[in-house]
Design a protein around this motif. Structure first.
Motif, PDB file in Angstrom:
ATOM      1  N   LEU A 109     -86.470  20.893  42.814  1.00 44.70           N
ATOM      2  CA  LEU A 109     -85.403  21.230  43.746  1.00 44.70           C
ATOM      3  C   LEU A 109     -84.464  22.206  43.070  1.00 44.70           C
ATOM      4  CD1 LEU A 109     -83.601  18.914  46.137  1.00 44.70           C
ATOM      5  CD2 LEU A 109     -82.229  20.310  44.635  1.00 44.70           C
ATOM      6  N   GLU A 110     -84.151  23.305  43.760  1.00 48.92           N
ATOM      7  CA  GLU A 110     -83.224  24.308  43.247  1.00 48.92           C
ATOM      8  C   GLU A 110     -82.093  24.510  44.248  1.00 48.92           C
ATOM      9  OE1 GLU A 110     -85.503  27.832  42.657  1.00 48.92           O
ATOM     10  OE2 GLU A 110     -86.541  27.028  40.910  1.00 48.92           O
ATOM     11  N   LEU A 111     -80.864  24.409  43.778  1.00 50.51           N
ATOM     12  CA  LEU A 111     -79.677  24.665  44.584  1.00 50.51           C
ATOM     13  C   LEU A 111     -79.031  25.939  44.073  1.00 50.51           C
ATOM     14  CD1 LEU A 111     -77.338  23.838  46.543  1.00 50.51           C
ATOM     15  CD2 LEU A 111     -76.374  22.589  44.611  1.00 50.51           C
ATOM     16  N   ASP A 112     -78.848  26.920  44.941  1.00 52.42           N
ATOM     17  CA  ASP A 112     -78.208  28.178  44.573  1.00 52.42           C
ATOM     18  C   ASP A 112     -76.954  28.341  45.426  1.00 52.42           C
ATOM     19  OD1 ASP A 112     -77.423  30.758  43.966  1.00 52.42           O
ATOM     20  OD2 ASP A 112     -79.461  31.563  44.019  1.00 52.42           O
ATOM     21  N   LEU A 113     -75.787  28.160  44.803  1.00 53.62           N
ATOM     22  CA  LEU A 113     -74.528  28.256  45.537  1.00 53.62           C
ATOM     23  C   LEU A 113     -74.166  29.695  45.888  1.00 53.62           C
ATOM     24  CD1 LEU A 113     -72.400  25.594  43.638  1.00 53.62           C
ATOM     25  CD2 LEU A 113     -73.543  25.355  45.831  1.00 53.62           C
ATOM     26  N   ASN A 114     -74.657  30.677  45.134  1.00 56.14           N
ATOM     27  CA  ASN A 114     -74.379  32.078  45.453  1.00 56.14           C
ATOM     28  C   ASN A 114     -75.078  32.495  46.743  1.00 56.14           C
ATOM     29  OD1 ASN A 114     -72.769  32.544  43.189  1.00 56.14           O
ATOM     30  ND2 ASN A 114     -74.533  33.034  41.935  1.00 56.14           N
ATOM     31  N   LYS A 115     -76.349  32.128  46.876  1.00 54.04           N
ATOM     32  CA  LYS A 115     -77.128  32.500  48.059  1.00 54.04           C
ATOM     33  C   LYS A 115     -77.036  31.461  49.171  1.00 54.04           C
ATOM     34  CE  LYS A 115     -80.572  34.987  45.376  1.00 54.04           C
ATOM     35  NZ  LYS A 115     -81.994  35.041  44.989  1.00 54.04           N
ATOM     36  N   GLU A 116     -76.412  30.317  48.882  1.00 48.83           N
ATOM     37  CA  GLU A 116     -76.285  29.205  49.815  1.00 48.83           C
ATOM     38  C   GLU A 116     -77.656  28.734  50.301  1.00 48.83           C
ATOM     39  OE1 GLU A 116     -73.578  30.522  52.860  1.00 48.83           O
ATOM     40  OE2 GLU A 116     -71.851  30.008  51.641  1.00 48.83           O
ATOM     41  N   THR A 117     -78.562  28.497  49.339  1.00 49.45           N
ATOM     42  CA  THR A 117     -79.907  28.047  49.683  1.00 49.45           C
ATOM     43  C   THR A 117     -80.305  26.836  48.848  1.00 49.45           C
ATOM     44  OG1 THR A 117     -80.932  29.549  48.092  1.00 49.45           O
ATOM     45  CG2 THR A 117     -80.737  30.328  50.358  1.00 49.45           C
ATOM     46  N   ILE A 118     -81.191  26.028  49.428  1.00 50.62           N
ATOM     47  CA  ILE A 118     -81.838  24.929  48.730  1.00 50.62           C
ATOM     48  C   ILE A 118     -83.329  25.184  48.850  1.00 50.62           C
ATOM     49  CG2 ILE A 118     -82.269  22.453  48.667  1.00 50.62           C
ATOM     50  CD1 ILE A 118     -79.492  22.120  49.940  1.00 50.62           C
ATOM     51  N   THR A 119     -84.026  25.165  47.713  1.00 53.33           N
ATOM     52  CA  THR A 119     -85.458  25.442  47.680  1.00 53.33           C
ATOM     53  C   THR A 119     -86.190  24.263  47.071  1.00 53.33           C
ATOM     54  OG1 THR A 119     -85.001  27.799  47.394  1.00 53.33           O
ATOM     55  CG2 THR A 119     -87.221  27.054  46.868  1.00 53.33           C
ATOM     56  N   ILE A 120     -87.258  23.821  47.738  1.00 56.93           N
ATOM     57  CA  ILE A 120     -88.148  22.787  47.226  1.00 56.93           C
ATOM     58  C   ILE A 120     -89.462  23.471  46.872  1.00 56.93           C
ATOM     59  CG2 ILE A 120     -89.340  20.618  47.720  1.00 56.93           C
ATOM     60  CD1 ILE A 120     -86.333  20.266  47.840  1.00 56.93           C
ATOM     61  N   LEU A 121     -89.911  23.280  45.619  1.00 55.68           N
ATOM     62  CA  LEU A 121     -91.162  23.868  45.149  1.00 55.68           C
ATOM     63  C   LEU A 121     -92.130  22.758  44.758  1.00 55.68           C
ATOM     64  CD1 LEU A 121     -88.989  26.017  43.005  1.00 55.68           C
ATOM     65  CD2 LEU A 121     -90.780  27.169  44.260  1.00 55.68           C
ATOM     66  N   LYS A 122     -93.407  22.951  45.076  1.00 51.94           N
ATOM     67  CA  LYS A 122     -94.445  21.995  44.687  1.00 51.94           C
ATOM     68  C   LYS A 122     -95.768  22.736  44.642  1.00 51.94           C
ATOM     69  CE  LYS A 122     -96.215  17.394  45.776  1.00 51.94           C
ATOM     70  NZ  LYS A 122     -97.018  17.406  44.611  1.00 51.94           N
ATOM     71  N   ARG A 123     -96.531  22.523  43.574  1.00 47.05           N
ATOM     72  CA  ARG A 123     -97.856  23.139  43.478  1.00 47.05           C
ATOM     73  C   ARG A 123     -98.718  22.626  44.616  1.00 47.05           C
ATOM     74  NH1 ARG A 123     -99.008  26.822  39.633  1.00 47.05           N
ATOM     75  NH2 ARG A 123    -101.076  26.009  39.347  1.00 47.05           N
ATOM     76  N   ASN A 124     -99.577  23.491  45.151  1.00 47.59           N
ATOM     77  CA  ASN A 124    -100.406  23.064  46.274  1.00 47.59           C
ATOM     78  C   ASN A 124    -101.563  22.182  45.805  1.00 47.59           C
ATOM     79  OD1 ASN A 124    -102.319  24.854  45.289  1.00 47.59           O
ATOM     80  ND2 ASN A 124    -101.962  26.377  46.874  1.00 47.59           N
ATOM     81  N   LEU A 125    -102.334  21.710  46.752  1.00 43.99           N
ATOM     82  CA  LEU A 125    -103.392  20.732  46.484  1.00 43.99           C
ATOM     83  C   LEU A 125    -104.409  21.221  45.454  1.00 43.99           C
ATOM     84  CD1 LEU A 125    -104.654  18.009  47.287  1.00 43.99           C
ATOM     85  CD2 LEU A 125    -105.872  19.226  49.109  1.00 43.99           C
ATOM     86  N   TYR A 126    -104.691  22.507  45.435  1.00 42.92           N
ATOM     87  CA  TYR A 126    -105.710  23.053  44.537  1.00 42.92           C
ATOM     88  C   TYR A 126    -105.123  23.622  43.239  1.00 42.92           C
ATOM     89  CZ  TYR A 126    -108.189  22.593  48.885  1.00 42.92           C
ATOM     90  OH  TYR A 126    -108.723  22.085  50.034  1.00 42.92           O
ATOM     91  N   TYR A 127    -103.816  23.498  43.044  1.00 38.94           N
ATOM     92  CA  TYR A 127    -103.104  23.956  41.851  1.00 38.94           C
ATOM     93  C   TYR A 127    -103.239  25.467  41.642  1.00 38.94           C
ATOM     94  CZ  TYR A 127    -103.258  18.969  41.044  1.00 38.94           C
ATOM     95  OH  TYR A 127    -103.158  17.611  41.197  1.00 38.94           O
ATOM     96  N   ILE A 128    -103.527  26.208  42.706  1.00 41.89           N
ATOM     97  CA  ILE A 128    -103.673  27.657  42.604  1.00 41.89           C
ATOM     98  C   ILE A 128    -102.329  28.342  42.833  1.00 41.89           C
ATOM     99  CG2 ILE A 128    -104.736  29.683  43.668  1.00 41.89           C
ATOM    100  CD1 ILE A 128    -107.150  27.873  44.292  1.00 41.89           C
ATOM    101  N   GLY A 129    -101.585  27.882  43.806  1.00 41.33           N
ATOM    102  CA  GLY A 129    -100.305  28.491  44.141  1.00 41.33           C
ATOM    103  C   GLY A 129     -99.227  27.435  44.251  1.00 41.33           C
ATOM    104  N   THR A 130     -98.072  27.875  44.682  1.00 40.09           N
ATOM    105  CA  THR A 130     -96.927  26.984  44.838  1.00 40.09           C
ATOM    106  C   THR A 130     -96.446  27.024  46.278  1.00 40.09           C
ATOM    107  OG1 THR A 130     -96.254  27.431  42.568  1.00 40.09           O
ATOM    108  CG2 THR A 130     -94.606  26.470  43.995  1.00 40.09           C
ATOM    109  N   ASP A 131     -96.241  25.855  46.867  1.00 38.65           N
ATOM    110  CA  ASP A 131     -95.665  25.756  48.200  1.00 38.65           C
ATOM    111  C   ASP A 131     -94.150  25.739  48.057  1.00 38.65           C
ATOM    112  OD1 ASP A 131     -98.235  25.556  49.194  1.00 38.65           O
ATOM    113  OD2 ASP A 131     -98.198  23.368  49.256  1.00 38.65           O
ATOM    114  N   THR A 132     -93.485  26.606  48.794  1.00 38.67           N
ATOM    115  CA  THR A 132     -92.040  26.745  48.713  1.00 38.67           C
ATOM    116  C   THR A 132     -91.439  26.537  50.092  1.00 38.67           C
ATOM    117  OG1 THR A 132     -92.314  28.380  46.967  1.00 38.67           O
ATOM    118  CG2 THR A 132     -90.170  28.289  48.009  1.00 38.67           C
ATOM    119  N   ASN A 133     -90.351  25.759  50.141  1.00 36.66           N
ATOM    120  CA  ASN A 133     -89.629  25.543  51.384  1.00 36.66           C
ATOM    121  C   ASN A 133     -88.149  25.773  51.086  1.00 36.66           C
ATOM    122  OD1 ASN A 133     -88.885  24.817  53.936  1.00 36.66           O
ATOM    123  ND2 ASN A 133     -89.823  22.796  53.885  1.00 36.66           N
TER     124      ASN A 133
END
Length: 115
Positions: free
Chosen positions: A30-54
């Motif tokens: 979990l990343e909180l950025d007060l400058n950009k006013e965003t919260i980002t959740i990152l998790k590697r995908n099922l196959y560990y090839i990429g990262t799912d970002t929300n």
């Protein structure tokens, strides 16, 4: 000056204790950025090839829900237009995150973050 970036990650010990061994190689971040006013959740995908970002803007957060377990906590953040959630994060980090969002809300006079 206040730290404008906050990061936390699922604890490996907590994942093992809660029986979520399949997430050890891909913990939630979990990343909180007060400058950009965003919260980002990152998790590697099922196959560990990429990262799912929300990512959501927390300017319009409606609810912060923290569910504490014996070891670790889950968080769900609901905003207008969507929600994000992360699991098995450290309890202390989520309390700090909540306090940072509330403190940031108190500095804003032209809009309401929590409704």
């Amino acid at each position: 000056m206040q730290n404008k970036l906050f990061n936390t990650k699922s604890n490996i010990f907590t994942l093992i204790i809660n029986g979520k061994i399949e997430h050890i190689l891909s913990p939630w971040t979990l990343e909180l950025d007060l400058n950009k006013e965003t919260i980002t959740i990152l998790k590697r995908n099922l196959y560990y090839i990429g990262t799912d970002t929300n990512t959501i803007s927390f300017k319009y957060i409606r609810k912060i829900e923290i569910n504490e377990h014996l070891f670790g906590s889950d968080i769900t953040i609901r905003a207008i237009g969507g929600s994000v959630s992360a699991r098995f994060l450290p309890k202390k980090d989520l309390q700090v995150l909540r306090e940072k969002l509330i403190e940031y809300n108190q500095t804003k006079t032209n809009h309401i973050i929590f409704s």
